[in-house]
Design an enzyme around this catalytic site. Structure first.
Site, PDB file in Angstrom:
ATOM      1  N   ARG A  19       0.821  -1.217   0.000  1.00  0.00           N
ATOM      2  CA  ARG A  19       0.000   0.000   0.000  1.00  0.00           C
ATOM      3  C   ARG A  19       0.858   1.271   0.000  1.00  0.00           C
ATOM      4  NH1 ARG A  19      -5.059  -1.735   3.933  1.00  0.00           N
ATOM      5  NH2 ARG A  19      -6.212  -2.773   2.282  1.00  0.00           N
ATOM      6  N   LYS A  75     -20.072 -18.065  -0.542  1.00  0.00           N
ATOM      7  CA  LYS A  75     -21.509 -17.775  -0.459  1.00  0.00           C
ATOM      8  C   LYS A  75     -22.050 -16.984  -1.628  1.00  0.00           C
ATOM      9  CE  LYS A  75     -22.221 -17.964   4.481  1.00  0.00           C
ATOM     10  NZ  LYS A  75     -21.464 -17.494   5.611  1.00  0.00           N
ATOM     11  N   GLY A  95     -10.504  -9.735  -1.439  1.00  0.00           N
ATOM     12  CA  GLY A  95      -9.453 -10.277  -0.578  1.00  0.00           C
ATOM     13  C   GLY A  95      -8.848 -11.609  -0.975  1.00  0.00           C
ATOM     14  N   GLY A  98     -13.458  -4.210  -0.188  1.00  0.00           N
ATOM     15  CA  GLY A  98     -14.842  -3.749  -0.002  1.00  0.00           C
ATOM     16  C   GLY A  98     -15.225  -2.647  -0.966  1.00  0.00           C
TER      17      GLY A  98
END
Length: 396
Positions: A35, A198, A354, A377
């Site tokens: 980062r 999921k 992720g 996200g």
């Protein structure tokens, strides 16, 4: 809206929101400087123009209290190493200490303010706190994609105090450009690969991108909800029974929109969820009782290779199997190799979320992709069609 390249930062005090929320070990050493490296081009441009770069970031979740374990002073050495310049640490992010440090700064200096989240006002998006941050600079750059989906003081609210003196940093601009390239591509075919356990966590993405893609490859645990919905036997594989109707409706929508859905044809089944389980290759819709699918099989990979090689744009979000265990990593690795090959031949590939980012890094595939997103996200919300507050604040 201003583009960073068109701004001369000479003699400007530039407040830059970076995402230096990096992992530290027990000795408080940075274990992954990605980062910091990603923010370097933006910082370089400001200081090379003769401006002052005032960096602000959060680190961890100190919950509004000053806590040395979360102090950004721990990352100074690594930041200096990456930037190749001295970094002046400022022991607060607002108030006298911060104002004084900025006042004493010289063109070309880099200042790193203390953790923004030592103040609850940061996450609350407090106006007065934002105003105090804004008073430190005369230009604002947001280069923190990882937090662009949060309406925090430093990512969104502060921008109001810079009506015209603000822009995206290079990293954030690149993230937006890469996602727009996938969502608004004139080049066809566009392929989306969605994995993970999921369906429920990916519904909005699936529904938003069905209009934009030609192929959708569904892998990972979520594939079994679809396979069961189609009447297959999935043994003990993970499945969201309450999403069976939804899976059928997604398949119907895809058909109506002429999108080809690719589900696993065969799987590596295991008799337990364990790295040393017994395994066998079976048809994905004929998994015996007591067995569970933990990776895709060779037939599935052979069929996916063609889809990938013909794609012009690829979005990869989520692994095809439990890649953390060596026995069930092959599908994800092979898929990564197919995408790397296509990328070499001119395909644009975007990896985000992720688990897929972790997988491409672990298997050394990251440099072979067109772009690896820095924000899990934030990227997912953009793919869902959400306008992120941190992006909107710069565009207004």
């Amino acid at each position: 809206m201003k583009q960073m390249n068109n701004v001369d930062f000479k003699n400007k005090k530039v407040l830059i929101r970076v995402d230096f929320n990096v992992p530290l070990n027990e000795s408080f050493e940075v274990t992954d400087a990605n980062r910091i490296e990603a923010a370097k081009p933006t910082i370089d441009k400001v200081i090379n123009d003769g401006g002052v770069a005032i960096l602000m970031s959060h680190l961890g979740r100190p919950k509004g209290e000053k806590n040395d374990a979360f102090s950004l002073r721990h990352i100074i050495a690594k930041t200096e190493e990456v930037l190749g310049k001295k970094v002046i640490f400022v022991s607060d992010c607002v108030g006298e200490v911060a104002l004084e440090a900025v006042k004493n700064s010289q063109p070309g200096d880099i200042l790193l303010l203390e953790n923004l989240r030592f103040y609850n006002e940061e996450e609350k998006g407090d106006l007065e706190f934002s105003k105090q941050l804004a008073s430190l600079g005369d230009f604002y750059i947001n280069d923190a994609f990882g937090t662009a989906h949060r309406a925090h003081a430093s990512t969104t609210i502060v921008a109001q105090f810079f009506p015209s003196e603000k822009c995206f940093g290079y990293l954030l601009a690149k993230e937006i450009e890469s996602i727009n390239k996938v969502l608004n591509s004139s080049e066809k075919p566009v392929t989306a690969i969605l994995g993970g356990s999921k369906v429920s966590s990916k519904i909005t993405i699936i529904e938003n991108i069905l209009d934009k893609v030609d192929h959708m490859i569904i892998g990972g645990g979520m594939a079994f909800t679809f396979i069961k919905a189609l009447g297959g036997s999935i043994g003990n594989s993970i499945c969201e029974d309450d999403k069976i109707e939804l899976a059928l409706s997604i398949l119907d929508q895809a058909k109506a929109k002429n999108v080809q859905i690719h589900l696993p044809i065969d799987v590596v089944a295991a008799d337990e969820f364990s790295p040393d389980a017994n395994t066998m290759i079976v048809k994905a819709n004929e998994i015996p009782a007591g067995w569970q699918g933990l990776d895709v099989g060779p037939e599935t990979l052979a069929s996916l290779q063609n889809v990938i090689s013909e794609s012009k744009i690829i979005l990869w979000n989520g692994p095809l199997g439990v890649f953390e265990m060596e026995k069930f990593a092959n599908g994800t690795i092979e898929l990564g190799n197919f995408i790397a090959e296509a990328t070499k031949n001119g395909t644009f590939s975007l990896v985000g979320g992720g688990d897929s980012v972790a997988a491409v890094k672990q298997f050394g595939l990251a440099p072979k992709m067109s772009y690896v997103s820095t924000g899990g996200g934030a990227m997912l919300e953009m793919l869902e069609g959400v306008v992120l507050p941190g992006i909107k604040a710069i565009q207004e």
